[in-house]
Design an enzyme around this catalytic site. Structure first.
Site, mmCIF file in Angstrom:
data_model
loop_
_atom_site.group_PDB
_atom_site.id
_atom_site.type_symbol
_atom_site.label_atom_id
_atom_site.label_comp_id
_atom_site.label_asym_id
_atom_site.label_seq_id
_atom_site.Cartn_x
_atom_site.Cartn_y
_atom_site.Cartn_z
ATOM 1 N N SER A 14 0.810 -1.221 0.000
ATOM 2 C CA SER A 14 0.000 0.000 0.000
ATOM 3 C C SER A 14 0.841 1.268 0.000
ATOM 4 O O SER A 14 0.505 2.243 -0.671
ATOM 5 C CB SER A 14 -0.939 0.011 1.211
ATOM 6 O OG SER A 14 -1.868 -1.028 1.116
ATOM 7 N N ASP A 25 1.006 0.285 8.376
ATOM 8 C CA ASP A 25 2.423 -0.061 8.413
ATOM 9 C C ASP A 25 3.049 0.168 7.040
ATOM 10 O O ASP A 25 2.360 0.405 6.055
ATOM 11 C CB ASP A 25 2.629 -1.506 8.877
ATOM 12 C CG ASP A 25 2.177 -2.545 7.853
ATOM 13 O OD1 ASP A 25 1.479 -2.186 6.881
ATOM 14 O OD2 ASP A 25 2.520 -3.719 8.031
ATOM 15 N N ASP A 27 5.486 -1.749 4.414
ATOM 16 C CA ASP A 27 6.128 -3.002 4.043
ATOM 17 C C ASP A 27 7.381 -2.659 3.260
ATOM 18 O O ASP A 27 7.332 -1.869 2.311
ATOM 19 C CB ASP A 27 5.193 -3.848 3.177
ATOM 20 C CG ASP A 27 3.936 -4.246 3.928
ATOM 21 O OD1 ASP A 27 4.066 -4.763 5.049
ATOM 22 O OD2 ASP A 27 2.833 -4.031 3.399
ATOM 23 N N ASP A 79 7.349 -3.507 8.563
ATOM 24 C CA ASP A 79 7.635 -4.926 8.357
ATOM 25 C C ASP A 79 8.767 -4.983 7.343
ATOM 26 O O ASP A 79 8.594 -4.572 6.191
ATOM 27 C CB ASP A 79 6.417 -5.669 7.804
ATOM 28 C CG ASP A 79 5.298 -5.798 8.821
ATOM 29 O OD1 ASP A 79 5.532 -5.532 10.015
ATOM 30 O OD2 ASP A 79 4.184 -6.172 8.416
ATOM 31 N N LYS A 140 -10.905 -0.676 -0.338
ATOM 32 C CA LYS A 140 -10.354 -0.993 0.981
ATOM 33 C C LYS A 140 -11.238 -0.431 2.097
ATOM 34 O O LYS A 140 -11.501 -1.110 3.093
ATOM 35 C CB LYS A 140 -8.926 -0.454 1.108
ATOM 36 C CG LYS A 140 -7.912 -1.247 0.293
ATOM 37 C CD LYS A 140 -6.550 -0.595 0.268
ATOM 38 C CE LYS A 140 -5.907 -0.582 1.620
ATOM 39 N NZ LYS A 140 -4.491 -0.188 1.588
ATOM 40 N N TYR A 149 -11.860 -7.168 5.725
ATOM 41 C CA TYR A 149 -10.540 -6.719 5.286
ATOM 42 C C TYR A 149 -9.503 -7.150 6.303
ATOM 43 O O TYR A 149 -9.440 -6.602 7.394
ATOM 44 C CB TYR A 149 -10.513 -5.195 5.152
ATOM 45 C CG TYR A 149 -9.171 -4.658 4.690
ATOM 46 C CD1 TYR A 149 -8.906 -4.492 3.343
ATOM 47 C CD2 TYR A 149 -8.172 -4.331 5.599
ATOM 48 C CE1 TYR A 149 -7.692 -4.008 2.907
ATOM 49 C CE2 TYR A 149 -6.948 -3.851 5.172
ATOM 50 C CZ TYR A 149 -6.716 -3.688 3.826
ATOM 51 O OH TYR A 149 -5.508 -3.219 3.396
#
Length: 161
Positions: A14, A25, A27, A79, A140, A149
């Site tokens: 995202s 978060d 990624d 992450d 979303k 979701y």
């Protein structure tokens, strides 16, 4: 040290697509050359992160299908995955989409690379990025409001929509 090692950090999901929201978060993928291995990442790099004052809630999930270091860095959840490529060094503007990169890689590195490769392919294929972002944000939001979701709950999540 980073300049001599030749690794790189890539975002995906995202955040990379530009559809992240406050509190989401990030990624990211740490791509390292052949002389850095997974043990270095989950031991030496992990220990280095522990010494950083901006890092909180640090945890390594080595046994996951896609191994990851999770942390809160300066208030942002991150992450951070790891992939080791069979290259001497990783140039700054390196393209991860080349299928030849996957040759002779361990499965954990292949799975870790997948997020970046899929995100970049989406951005390459979408004819109108702004329309795509608006549509994905709407989907979303709809899914979250309807309680369907979350990857962890077995539903689609992130860029899966």
């Amino acid at each position: 040290v980073a300049e001599t090692v030749g690794g790189n950090i890539y975002t995906f999901g995202s955040y990379r697509l530009g559809v992240h929201h406050r509190g989401a978060d990030i990624d990211a993928l740490c791509v390292a050359p052949r002389h850095i291995d997974r043990v270095d990442y989950f031991q030496s790099f992990y220990e280095l992160l522990k010494t950083q004052p901006q890092v909180k809630d640090l945890r390594a999930v080595e046994d996951a299908f896609v191994p990851v270091i999770k942390m809160n860095f300066d208030g942002i959840e991150i992450d951070l995955l790891f992939a080791r490529l069979a290259l001497k060094e990783i140039p700054d503007s390196f393209d991860l989409s080349d299928d030849m990169l996957l040759k002779n890689l361990d499965q954990k590195s292949v799975r870790s690379l997948n997020g970046c490769r899929v995100t970049d392919e989406i951005l390459r294929l979408v004819p109108n990025i702004n329309n795509f972002r608006l549509t994905l944000r709407a989907i979303k939001l709809w899914a979250k409001r309807h309680g369907i979701y979350s990857n962890t709950l077995g539903y689609l999540g992130g860029v899966s929509w």
